[in-house]
Design a protein around this motif. Structure first.
Motif, short mmCIF file in Angstrom:
data_model
loop_
_atom_site.label_atom_id
_atom_site.label_comp_id
_atom_site.label_asym_id
_atom_site.label_seq_id
_atom_site.Cartn_x
_atom_site.Cartn_y
_atom_site.Cartn_z
N ALA A 59 0.83 -1.21 0.00
CA ALA A 59 0.00 0.00 0.00
C ALA A 59 0.87 1.26 0.00
O ALA A 59 0.61 2.21 -0.76
N ARG A 60 1.92 1.26 0.82
CA ARG A 60 2.81 2.42 0.87
C ARG A 60 3.53 2.61 -0.46
O ARG A 60 3.77 3.73 -0.91
N GLY A 61 3.88 1.51 -1.09
CA GLY A 61 4.58 1.59 -2.36
C GLY A 61 3.73 2.24 -3.44
O GLY A 61 4.22 3.08 -4.21
N PHE A 62 2.47 1.87 -3.51
CA PHE A 62 1.59 2.47 -4.52
C PHE A 62 1.28 3.92 -4.19
O PHE A 62 1.13 4.75 -5.10
N GLU A 63 1.20 4.23 -2.92
CA GLU A 63 1.03 5.64 -2.52
C GLU A 63 2.22 6.46 -3.00
O GLU A 63 2.05 7.58 -3.49
N ARG A 64 3.39 5.89 -2.87
CA ARG A 64 4.61 6.60 -3.29
C ARG A 64 4.61 6.84 -4.80
O ARG A 64 5.00 7.91 -5.27
N VAL A 65 4.16 5.85 -5.55
CA VAL A 65 4.10 6.01 -7.00
C VAL A 65 3.13 7.13 -7.38
O VAL A 65 3.42 7.96 -8.24
N PHE A 66 1.98 7.15 -6.73
CA PHE A 66 1.00 8.20 -7.03
C PHE A 66 1.54 9.58 -6.67
O PHE A 66 1.34 10.55 -7.40
N GLU A 67 2.24 9.66 -5.54
CA GLU A 67 2.82 10.94 -5.13
C GLU A 67 3.88 11.41 -6.13
O GLU A 67 3.99 12.60 -6.40
N ARG A 68 4.64 10.47 -6.67
CA ARG A 68 5.73 10.83 -7.59
C ARG A 68 5.21 11.16 -9.00
O ARG A 68 5.63 12.14 -9.62
N PHE A 69 4.29 10.32 -9.51
CA PHE A 69 3.90 10.45 -10.91
C PHE A 69 2.47 10.95 -11.11
O PHE A 69 2.09 11.31 -12.23
N GLY A 70 1.64 10.92 -10.07
CA GLY A 70 0.29 11.44 -10.19
C GLY A 70 -0.74 10.48 -10.76
O GLY A 70 -1.94 10.77 -10.75
N ARG A 71 -0.31 9.32 -11.22
CA ARG A 71 -1.24 8.31 -11.74
C ARG A 71 -0.48 7.00 -11.95
O ARG A 71 0.76 6.95 -11.87
N LEU A 72 -1.24 5.95 -12.24
CA LEU A 72 -0.66 4.64 -12.55
C LEU A 72 -1.34 4.11 -13.81
O LEU A 72 -2.55 3.93 -13.83
N ASP A 73 -0.56 3.88 -14.85
CA ASP A 73 -1.10 3.39 -16.11
C ASP A 73 -0.87 1.90 -16.33
O ASP A 73 -1.57 1.28 -17.14
N LEU A 74 0.11 1.34 -15.63
CA LEU A 74 0.47 -0.05 -15.88
C LEU A 74 1.01 -0.70 -14.62
O LEU A 74 1.82 -0.10 -13.91
N LEU A 75 0.55 -1.91 -14.35
CA LEU A 75 1.15 -2.78 -13.34
C LEU A 75 1.57 -4.07 -14.02
O LEU A 75 0.75 -4.73 -14.65
N PHE A 76 2.85 -4.41 -13.91
CA PHE A 76 3.33 -5.71 -14.36
C PHE A 76 3.56 -6.55 -13.11
O PHE A 76 4.55 -6.37 -12.40
N ASN A 77 2.63 -7.44 -12.83
CA ASN A 77 2.72 -8.34 -11.67
C ASN A 77 3.70 -9.46 -12.01
O ASN A 77 3.31 -10.53 -12.48
N ASN A 78 4.96 -9.22 -11.75
CA ASN A 78 6.01 -10.14 -12.19
C ASN A 78 6.67 -10.92 -11.06
O ASN A 78 7.17 -12.01 -11.28
N ALA A 79 6.69 -10.38 -9.85
CA ALA A 79 7.42 -11.01 -8.75
C ALA A 79 6.95 -12.45 -8.53
O ALA A 79 5.76 -12.73 -8.52
N GLY A 80 7.91 -13.35 -8.38
CA GLY A 80 7.55 -14.75 -8.17
C GLY A 80 8.69 -15.54 -7.56
O GLY A 80 9.84 -15.13 -7.59
N THR A 81 8.34 -16.69 -7.02
CA THR A 81 9.33 -17.59 -6.43
C THR A 81 8.85 -19.02 -6.59
O THR A 81 7.71 -19.26 -7.01
N SER A 82 9.71 -19.95 -6.29
CA SER A 82 9.35 -21.37 -6.38
C SER A 82 9.87 -22.10 -5.15
O SER A 82 10.57 -21.53 -4.31
N SER A 83 9.52 -23.37 -5.06
CA SER A 83 9.93 -24.20 -3.93
C SER A 83 10.89 -25.28 -4.41
O SER A 83 11.06 -25.48 -5.62
N PRO A 84 11.56 -25.99 -3.50
CA PRO A 84 12.43 -27.09 -3.92
C PRO A 84 11.65 -28.14 -4.71
O PRO A 84 10.46 -28.39 -4.45
#
Length: 241
Positions: A59-84
Protein backbone atom coordinates in the motif's frame (compact mmCIF):
# COMPACT_ATOMS: atom_id res chain seq x y z
CA UNK A 1 4.97 -0.39 -11.73
CA UNK A 2 7.06 -3.50 -12.23
CA UNK A 3 7.32 -5.94 -9.33
CA UNK A 4 10.34 -8.18 -8.96
CA UNK A 5 12.21 -5.53 -10.92
CA UNK A 6 15.68 -6.26 -9.59
CA UNK A 7 16.51 -9.21 -11.79
CA UNK A 8 15.54 -11.40 -14.73
CA UNK A 9 12.27 -10.73 -16.50
CA UNK A 10 11.37 -7.82 -14.21
CA UNK A 11 14.68 -6.05 -14.77
CA UNK A 12 14.61 -6.50 -18.54
CA UNK A 13 10.97 -5.43 -18.78
CA UNK A 14 11.46 -2.35 -16.61
CA UNK A 15 14.38 -1.18 -18.74
CA UNK A 16 12.47 -1.84 -21.96
CA UNK A 17 9.43 0.06 -20.67
CA UNK A 18 11.67 2.98 -19.77
CA UNK A 19 13.15 2.95 -23.27
CA UNK A 20 9.60 2.92 -24.66
CA UNK A 21 8.78 6.15 -22.83
CA UNK A 22 7.17 4.93 -19.64
CA UNK A 23 8.02 6.44 -16.28
CA UNK A 24 8.85 3.35 -14.24
CA UNK A 25 8.43 2.39 -10.61
CA UNK A 26 10.65 -0.51 -9.57
CA UNK A 27 9.33 -2.67 -6.73
CA UNK A 28 11.42 -5.32 -5.01
CA UNK A 29 12.73 -6.41 -1.63
CA UNK A 30 16.38 -5.42 -2.16
CA UNK A 31 17.41 -1.86 -2.86
CA UNK A 32 20.88 -3.01 -3.94
CA UNK A 33 19.26 -4.93 -6.81
CA UNK A 34 16.87 -2.13 -7.79
CA UNK A 35 19.33 0.78 -7.74
CA UNK A 36 21.41 -0.41 -10.74
CA UNK A 37 18.22 -0.86 -12.77
CA UNK A 38 17.15 2.68 -11.88
CA UNK A 39 20.51 4.00 -13.05
CA UNK A 40 20.01 2.40 -16.45
CA UNK A 41 16.50 3.84 -16.85
CA UNK A 42 17.44 7.38 -15.89
CA UNK A 43 15.42 10.23 -14.41
CA UNK A 44 11.84 9.02 -14.89
CA UNK A 45 12.11 6.24 -12.35
CA UNK A 46 11.42 5.61 -8.68
CA UNK A 47 12.56 2.78 -6.44
CA UNK A 48 10.04 1.13 -4.12
CA UNK A 49 11.59 -1.27 -1.62
CA UNK A 50 8.74 -3.55 -0.60
CA UNK A 51 7.76 -7.19 -0.21
CA UNK A 52 4.73 -7.89 -2.41
CA UNK A 53 3.44 -10.30 0.24
CA UNK A 54 3.26 -7.54 2.86
CA UNK A 55 -0.03 -5.62 2.68
CA UNK A 56 1.22 -2.46 4.34
CA UNK A 57 4.43 -2.29 2.32
CA UNK A 58 2.50 -2.72 -0.92
CA UNK A 59 0.00 0.00 0.00
CA UNK A 60 2.81 2.42 0.87
CA UNK A 61 4.58 1.59 -2.36
CA UNK A 62 1.59 2.47 -4.52
CA UNK A 63 1.03 5.64 -2.52
CA UNK A 64 4.61 6.60 -3.29
CA UNK A 65 4.10 6.01 -7.00
CA UNK A 66 1.00 8.20 -7.03
CA UNK A 67 2.82 10.94 -5.13
CA UNK A 68 5.73 10.83 -7.59
CA UNK A 69 3.90 10.45 -10.91
CA UNK A 70 0.29 11.44 -10.19
CA UNK A 71 -1.24 8.31 -11.74
CA UNK A 72 -0.66 4.64 -12.55
CA UNK A 73 -1.10 3.39 -16.11
CA UNK A 74 0.47 -0.05 -15.88
CA UNK A 75 1.15 -2.78 -13.34
CA UNK A 76 3.33 -5.71 -14.36
CA UNK A 77 2.72 -8.34 -11.67
CA UNK A 78 6.01 -10.14 -12.19
CA UNK A 79 7.42 -11.01 -8.75
CA UNK A 80 7.55 -14.75 -8.17
CA UNK A 81 9.33 -17.59 -6.43
CA UNK A 82 9.35 -21.37 -6.38
CA UNK A 83 9.93 -24.20 -3.93
CA UNK A 84 12.43 -27.09 -3.92
CA UNK A 85 11.65 -29.73 -6.55
CA UNK A 86 10.58 -32.48 -4.14
CA UNK A 87 7.52 -34.74 -3.83
CA UNK A 88 4.50 -33.20 -2.13
CA UNK A 89 4.91 -35.34 0.98
CA UNK A 90 8.34 -33.79 1.52
CA UNK A 91 7.09 -30.19 1.27
CA UNK A 92 6.64 -28.23 4.46
CA UNK A 93 3.72 -25.89 5.05
CA UNK A 94 6.16 -22.99 5.26
CA UNK A 95 7.57 -23.82 1.81
CA UNK A 96 4.04 -23.97 0.37
CA UNK A 97 3.04 -20.74 2.08
CA UNK A 98 6.11 -18.84 0.88
CA UNK A 99 5.23 -19.53 -2.76
CA UNK A 100 1.54 -18.75 -2.27
CA UNK A 101 2.34 -15.51 -0.43
CA UNK A 102 4.59 -14.18 -3.18
CA UNK A 103 3.07 -15.55 -6.38
CA UNK A 104 -0.63 -15.33 -5.59
CA UNK A 105 -1.24 -13.10 -2.59
CA UNK A 106 1.39 -10.64 -3.80
CA UNK A 107 -0.30 -10.39 -7.19
CA UNK A 108 -3.67 -9.87 -5.51
CA UNK A 109 -2.36 -7.14 -3.20
CA UNK A 110 -0.70 -5.24 -6.04
CA UNK A 111 -3.73 -5.61 -8.31
CA UNK A 112 -6.00 -4.34 -5.54
CA UNK A 113 -3.91 -1.20 -5.06
CA UNK A 114 -3.70 -0.71 -8.82
CA UNK A 115 -7.49 -0.90 -9.12
CA UNK A 116 -7.89 1.67 -6.36
CA UNK A 117 -5.74 4.14 -8.26
CA UNK A 118 -6.96 3.34 -11.76
CA UNK A 119 -10.64 3.62 -10.84
CA UNK A 120 -10.27 7.08 -9.32
CA UNK A 121 -7.60 8.80 -11.40
CA UNK A 122 -8.40 11.07 -14.31
CA UNK A 123 -8.42 9.95 -17.06
CA UNK A 124 -9.71 6.73 -15.50
CA UNK A 125 -8.26 3.33 -16.34
CA UNK A 126 -5.03 1.47 -16.84
CA UNK A 127 -3.59 -1.97 -17.56
CA UNK A 128 -2.47 -4.95 -15.49
CA UNK A 129 -0.23 -7.66 -16.93
CA UNK A 130 0.16 -10.80 -14.83
CA UNK A 131 3.15 -13.11 -15.21
CA UNK A 132 1.55 -16.51 -15.52
CA UNK A 133 4.16 -19.01 -16.82
CA UNK A 134 3.44 -22.05 -18.94
CA UNK A 135 3.02 -23.77 -15.58
CA UNK A 136 -0.38 -22.07 -15.61
CA UNK A 137 -1.27 -24.74 -18.19
CA UNK A 138 1.10 -27.72 -17.80
CA UNK A 139 2.95 -28.63 -14.59
CA UNK A 140 6.46 -29.82 -14.12
CA UNK A 141 7.13 -32.81 -11.91
CA UNK A 142 7.45 -31.89 -8.21
CA UNK A 143 6.12 -28.35 -8.55
CA UNK A 144 2.86 -28.38 -6.62
CA UNK A 145 3.09 -24.89 -5.01
CA UNK A 146 4.35 -23.12 -8.12
CA UNK A 147 1.90 -24.84 -10.45
CA UNK A 148 -1.05 -24.24 -8.13
CA UNK A 149 -0.28 -20.53 -7.84
CA UNK A 150 0.23 -20.09 -11.57
CA UNK A 151 -3.08 -21.82 -12.33
CA UNK A 152 -4.60 -19.42 -9.82
CA UNK A 153 -3.04 -16.46 -11.60
CA UNK A 154 -5.04 -17.40 -14.69
CA UNK A 155 -8.22 -17.19 -12.64
CA UNK A 156 -7.09 -13.88 -11.20
CA UNK A 157 -6.39 -12.53 -14.69
CA UNK A 158 -9.85 -13.49 -15.95
CA UNK A 159 -11.61 -12.08 -12.89
CA UNK A 160 -9.69 -8.81 -13.05
CA UNK A 161 -10.33 -8.53 -16.78
CA UNK A 162 -14.07 -8.90 -16.19
CA UNK A 163 -14.21 -6.55 -13.21
CA UNK A 164 -12.05 -3.96 -14.92
CA UNK A 165 -14.31 -3.48 -17.94
CA UNK A 166 -16.49 -0.86 -16.26
CA UNK A 167 -13.44 1.23 -15.35
CA UNK A 168 -11.34 0.97 -18.53
CA UNK A 169 -8.91 -1.36 -16.76
CA UNK A 170 -7.52 -3.98 -19.13
CA UNK A 171 -5.92 -7.13 -17.71
CA UNK A 172 -3.90 -9.71 -19.59
CA UNK A 173 -1.41 -12.45 -18.90
CA UNK A 174 1.96 -13.42 -20.34
CA UNK A 175 2.90 -17.09 -20.02
CA UNK A 176 6.64 -17.56 -20.27
CA UNK A 177 8.64 -20.68 -20.96
CA UNK A 178 12.38 -20.93 -20.27
CA UNK A 179 13.43 -17.29 -20.45
CA UNK A 180 17.05 -17.11 -19.31
CA UNK A 181 17.16 -15.82 -15.74
CA UNK A 182 18.23 -16.86 -12.27
CA UNK A 183 15.15 -19.10 -12.00
CA UNK A 184 16.07 -21.03 -15.16
CA UNK A 185 19.78 -21.62 -14.48
CA UNK A 186 19.12 -25.26 -13.71
CA UNK A 187 17.61 -25.88 -17.17
CA UNK A 188 21.16 -25.89 -18.54
CA UNK A 189 22.17 -28.60 -16.08
CA UNK A 190 19.14 -30.79 -16.65
CA UNK A 191 15.45 -30.60 -15.81
CA UNK A 192 13.43 -33.51 -14.51
CA UNK A 193 11.10 -34.76 -17.23
CA UNK A 194 7.72 -36.50 -16.75
CA UNK A 195 9.34 -39.91 -17.35
CA UNK A 196 11.84 -39.30 -14.58
CA UNK A 197 14.81 -38.56 -16.83
CA UNK A 198 16.98 -35.45 -16.64
CA UNK A 199 17.35 -33.43 -19.82
CA UNK A 200 18.82 -30.06 -20.68
CA UNK A 201 16.30 -27.61 -22.11
CA UNK A 202 16.76 -24.64 -24.45
CA UNK A 203 16.27 -21.11 -23.12
CA UNK A 204 15.60 -17.77 -24.81
CA UNK A 205 16.99 -14.30 -24.18
CA UNK A 206 14.92 -12.42 -21.63
CA UNK A 207 14.92 -9.47 -24.02
CA UNK A 208 12.27 -11.26 -26.09
CA UNK A 209 9.98 -11.31 -23.06
CA UNK A 210 10.62 -7.64 -22.40
CA UNK A 211 9.61 -6.79 -25.97
CA UNK A 212 6.39 -8.75 -25.56
CA UNK A 213 5.58 -6.93 -22.31
CA UNK A 214 6.17 -3.56 -23.99
CA UNK A 215 3.85 -4.55 -26.83
CA UNK A 216 1.09 -5.56 -24.42
CA UNK A 217 1.62 -2.40 -22.37
CA UNK A 218 1.58 -0.07 -25.37
CA UNK A 219 -1.85 -1.01 -26.70
CA UNK A 220 -4.72 1.48 -26.28
CA UNK A 221 -7.10 0.50 -23.49
CA UNK A 222 -9.79 -0.57 -25.95
CA UNK A 223 -7.48 -3.40 -27.08
CA UNK A 224 -6.02 -6.16 -24.93
CA UNK A 225 -3.77 -9.19 -25.22
CA UNK A 226 -5.73 -11.51 -22.97
CA UNK A 227 -3.14 -14.29 -23.01
CA UNK A 228 0.26 -14.51 -24.70
CA UNK A 229 2.69 -17.42 -24.58
CA UNK A 230 6.37 -16.72 -25.26
CA UNK A 231 8.68 -19.71 -24.98
CA UNK A 232 11.80 -21.39 -26.29
CA UNK A 233 10.69 -22.97 -29.57
CA UNK A 234 12.24 -26.36 -28.88
CA UNK A 235 11.48 -26.72 -25.17
CA UNK A 236 9.53 -29.90 -24.31
CA UNK A 237 6.16 -28.28 -23.70
CA UNK A 238 3.90 -29.00 -26.67
CA UNK A 239 3.45 -32.76 -26.95
CA UNK A 240 4.11 -33.74 -23.34
CA UNK A 241 2.43 -36.88 -22.10
Amino acid sequence: MVTGAGSGIGRASAIALGEAGFAVALMGRREDRLAPVAEVIGERVTVVVADVADERQVARGFERVFERFGRLDLLFNNAGTSSPAVPIDELSLSQWQAVVDTNLTGSFLCAREAFRLMKTQSPMGGRIINNGSISAHVPRLYSVPYTATKHAITGLTKALSLEGRAFDIACGQIDIGNAESEMTERTKLGMLQPNGELATEPVIDVAHIAKAVVYMASLPLDANVQFMTVMATKMPYIGRG
